[in-house]
Write an enzyme that holds these catalytic residues in place. Structure first.
Site, PDB file in Angstrom:
ATOM      1  CG  HIS A 116     -39.844  15.304  16.795  1.00  0.00           C
ATOM      2  ND1 HIS A 116     -41.129  15.645  17.174  1.00  0.00           N
ATOM      3  CD2 HIS A 116     -39.369  16.391  16.125  1.00  0.00           C
ATOM      4  CE1 HIS A 116     -41.405  16.865  16.758  1.00  0.00           C
ATOM      5  NE2 HIS A 116     -40.363  17.344  16.126  1.00  0.00           N
ATOM      6  CG  HIS A 167     -42.160  13.467  23.117  1.00  0.00           C
ATOM      7  ND1 HIS A 167     -43.467  13.048  23.012  1.00  0.00           N
ATOM      8  CD2 HIS A 167     -41.850  14.010  21.918  1.00  0.00           C
ATOM      9  CE1 HIS A 167     -43.930  13.347  21.811  1.00  0.00           C
ATOM     10  NE2 HIS A 167     -42.982  13.927  21.123  1.00  0.00           N
ATOM     11  CG  ASP A 196     -44.103   9.956  25.324  1.00  0.00           C
ATOM     12  OD1 ASP A 196     -44.203  11.181  25.462  1.00  0.00           O
ATOM     13  OD2 ASP A 196     -44.838   9.131  25.890  1.00  0.00           O
TER      14      ASP A 196
END
Lengths: 363, 419
Positions: A231, A276, A280
């Protein structure tokens, strides 16, 4: 005589010699009144005069050649864009397969609790934050798509976008596979493991591809794809492209700011939703921005490509870069045009007035 | 070219054309050599010359002055003038520093054309730094060294902080890792990695001592290593990975005991974070691997700043580096992703920095230079703004050795140019 006019103009210009014109000299015999009235031969006089004229121009002014990027320097080559698109598509499919594989290896929540994360210590989870991320992501992708449609050199820009996206997803496959992080938060419900059920796995892959991996579409059920965050990659990449291929005037800067805000909010909401780990997101942002800058610097500087001391070509994908960008000799100028060629007069192109002259002045 | 005094009208107009002053040709069409030499400012105030001239004839008068001198010189040569430096003095005025002086001697033309003494022209001596394209600025190297030291210190402090947050092995077992599935743990592998690392650092240090432009190269090394360790602080801190193997013996946690923590930090700095020296007892510093950074970076620097002919030397270092990295994984001391990310960051930063340093165009902020958007562009400009061009691989004995062996003339290869 015309020459003296030009030389008089010189007096008015600034020290930079801002009249930048390349005067093309032609050998023409000027019928001139011979000085002193004595000499007979006309021709050597006028060529001499021409030579003197040239020398005068050379001595007194600085001329720099401005080469307009002609269409031959920025060829469309849609087939290369097609190849890049296939590359991106291939990597997307491979990513979904890999996520399905990794889902089998994710340790159970009870066995391996979520890792300690600095952001999670400070900010408790907010449930709806992830939807904000995905909505922002979809808005940014749509904005970028519309902008791309209106670009004149959309074949070249599209090629770049697909290639970079494919690369980033490829790297993601590697990092996802080699080490599997546990789920970041106890709220995550992972789809059950299908140990040898390949039929079920294929169905899952198709579901993921069709939903784009978004939880809004209900296809974000698999776990294990944490390092690094896809994302974040999309949010950052679309923003960078939007910013790079649009004009830099005041109004457009507001637009850039808005898109930047969308992007940043989306990224922060990923963390707020505890979807997340912070590492990350950090690694994803770093790799995306570095790859983008790297590629575009290589593409914009023709001198770099030929230089033997260019270390940028030591990456493993350099041959792909050369293949894609071999015939692109200049930086892609920011020009817009209708996607379907309507008559030119209909469209008052705001960007046209900010063509390369503006960019040269900016530099 | 014949003497000015013997020029005819057509010679004058030819000369005007050559000088690029055709606008005067019509006005001076009846002027011959001696008349040309007699032109002065008043002539330019009256027509027809005032109509054509734009700068009240200044440029043309300058050129005429030059003509006068050359005719002087010719006259003196013909008279076998003894003071040769006089001619040089004339020539010097026209040619000093490539810029023509305004051609006006303060007292006008000398009466009989002779100067009693030569005219001294002072050429401004440029400061040392502007002369060479590779200035040795040890101050900047010192700044880079302090930066690297600061980053090392921060890393040690962060490791010590993170150690408190590492979940115990029982609670959080080692994460599944592909390499660990394929290869079982080998106990002595980590010592190999550290020995290789020390060898590489030793080789690099010796090579650095022998470089001629060691201040520039040292600056680059310190800056890159510092930045990599700074990035490492960030990734280590935000998320804490559990220990990669059950064999790990982490030191006990000291909850809030600052004194003991600072003592640990000192011990770690003193030992360099190596387990051979017994200072690798803290856990939690996994993403990403500092050992990989050092192994990769020293190899990259060794290869970059040594002669191309020594391919065997490059191969040896490459093997040392690769075996070292492999042994880290074999010892189950780091996850595979730690090593991969460390390798990626090190190589990218190294190539990025050196590409920017080698291209003058990339040292400036421009829309085409996206590299200028990176956060460390300011320090980069500070370090590399005076370095013009690619640092050549020249070698030179360090200062002490040089003074010891300076007694006799040496024609050694060490003080040579390496292409």
């Amino acid at each position: 005589m015309a020459a003296s006019h030009l030389l008089d103009d010189r007096e008015d210009d600034g020290p930079n010699g801002s009249c930048q014109v390349m005067v093309m000299m032609e050998e023409r015999t000027h019928p001139q009144a011979t000085p002193c009235g004595n000499q007979v031969d006309d021709k050597p006089k006028s060529t001499k005069r021409l030579q003197g004229f040239r020398k005068a121009l050379r001595k007194n002014q600085d001329y720099s050649r401005i080469s307009k990027p002609s269409s031959s320097q920025l060829p469309s080559e849609w087939w290369k864009t097609g190849i890049a698109f296939i590359w991106a598509g291939f990597n997307l499919v491979l990513t979904t397969i890999m996520i399905t594989v990794v889902n089998e290896r994710v340790p159970d929540k009870s066995v391996s609790p979520p890792l300690p994360d600095k952001f999670f210590d400070y900010i408790p989870r907010v449930e709806w934050a992830f939807s904000v991320t995905e909505v922002n992501g979809m808005i940014l992708v749509a904005l970028w798509f519309v902008q791309w449609l209106f670009l004149k050199h959309r074949a070249i820009v599209g090629r770049r976008f697909f290639f970079l996206q494919g690369m980033l997803y490829l790297y993601r496959i590697v990092t996802m596979y080699i080490t599997t992080l546990p789920v970041p938060s106890m709220h995550m419900d992972c789809a059950p493991k299908l140990y040898n059920d390949s039929h079920g796995k294929i169905k899952r892959v198709l579901q993921l591809v069709s939903g784009g991996g978004l939880s809004i579409t209900g296809s974000h059920l698999l776990c294990g794809d944490f390092l690094y965050s896809g994302h974040t990659v999309m949010l950052t990449l679309t923003f960078l492209f939007i910013q790079e291929y649009s004009p830099r005037s005041c109004r457009w800067r507001c637009y850039h700011g808005f898109c930047g805000l969308l992007s940043a909010t989306g990224v922060v909401c990923i963390l707020v939703a505890h979807e997340h780990y912070s590492v990350d997101v950090v690694v994803a942002y770093f790799i995306t921005s570095h790859l983008f800058y790297w590629y575009h610097t290589m593409a914009n500087n023709q001198a770099l490509r030929d230089s033997p001391h260019n270390y940028l070509n030591r990456t493993w994908w350099n041959w792909v870069f050369n293949f894609l960008e071999k015939n692109v000799k200049t930086p892609v100028p920011c020009t817009f045009s209708w996607p379907l060629s309507l008559p030119y007069v209909c469209f008052k192109n705001p960007c046209k007035s900010y063509s390369m002259v503006q960019s040269a002045r900016d530099e | 070219m014949k003497e000015v005094r013997l020029w005819t009208c057509s010679d004058v107009s030819d000369w005007l054309t050559d000088e690029g002053m055709q606008e005067y040709m019509d006005a001076l069409q009846n002027v011959d050599g001696p008349a040309l030499l007699k032109l002065s400012e008043e002539d330019f105030k009256a027509s027809p010359l005032s109509l054509v001239t734009g700068d009240s004839g200044r440029q043309l008068l300058e050129r005429i002055e030059t003509l006068r001198f050359t005719s002087h010189m010719k006259a003196h040569k013909n008279n076998n003038h003894e003071k040769s430096h006089h001619a040089n003095g004339h020539a010097g005025i026209a040619l000093a520093n490539g810029s023509v002086s305004n051609g006006k001697i303060p007292n006008g033309i000398p009466k009989n054309g002779l100067h009693p003494e030569p005219i001294r022209i002072l050429i401004p001596s440029l400061p040392e730094q502007e002369r060479t394209p590779y200035p040795t600025e040890w101050f900047k190297t010192g700044v880079a060294f302090l930066y690297a030291l600061f980053c090392f210190l921060t890393t040690t402090v962060v490791i010590s902080v993170v150690h408190e947050r590492v979940p115990p092995k029982e609670e959080s077992p080692p994460l599944p890792d592909k390499f660990f599935d394929l290869f079982d743990r080998v106990e002595w592998a980590f010592s190999i990695c550290e020995i290789n690392g020390m060898l590489l650092v030793g080789l690099w240090f010796t090579q650095w001592l022998l470089l001629k432009h060691r201040s520039i190269v040292g600056r680059r090394f310190f800056f890159i290593v510092g930045t990599l360790y700074l990035y490492r602080c960030v990734t280590m801190y935000v998320t804490t990975l559990p220990v990669p193997g059950m064999h790990f013996k982490c030191s006990p946690k000291l909850f809030g005991d600052w004194e003991a923590q600072s003592r640990r930090v000192m011990k770690m700095m003193a030992g360099g974070g190596l387990s051979i020296t017994g200072s690798h007892s803290l856990c939690g510093d996994y993403l990403y691997s500092g050992h990989t950074v050092m192994l990769t970076l020293t190899y990259l620097f060794i290869k970059e700043y040594s002669p191309r002919r020594f391919w065997w030397y490059h191969w040896i270092c490459w093997c040392l580096s690769a075996i070292g990295i492999f042994c880290i994984l074999l010892a189950h001391d780091h996850y595979t992703v730690d090593v991969v990310v460390a390798y990626y960051m090190t190589t990218r930063l190294f190539w990025w920095y050196h590409t920017m340093a080698n291209q003058q165009a990339l040292k400036e902020i421009s829309t085409g230079n996206l590299f200028s958007r990176v956060w460390w562009f300011g320090p980069f400009q500070y370090f590399e703004s005076n370095v013009r061009g690619i640092v050549p691989r020249n070698y030179q004995l360090p200062f002490l050795l040089r003074t010891m062996t300076s007694a006799r003339v040496k024609y050694s290869k060490l003080d040579s140019r390496e292409s």
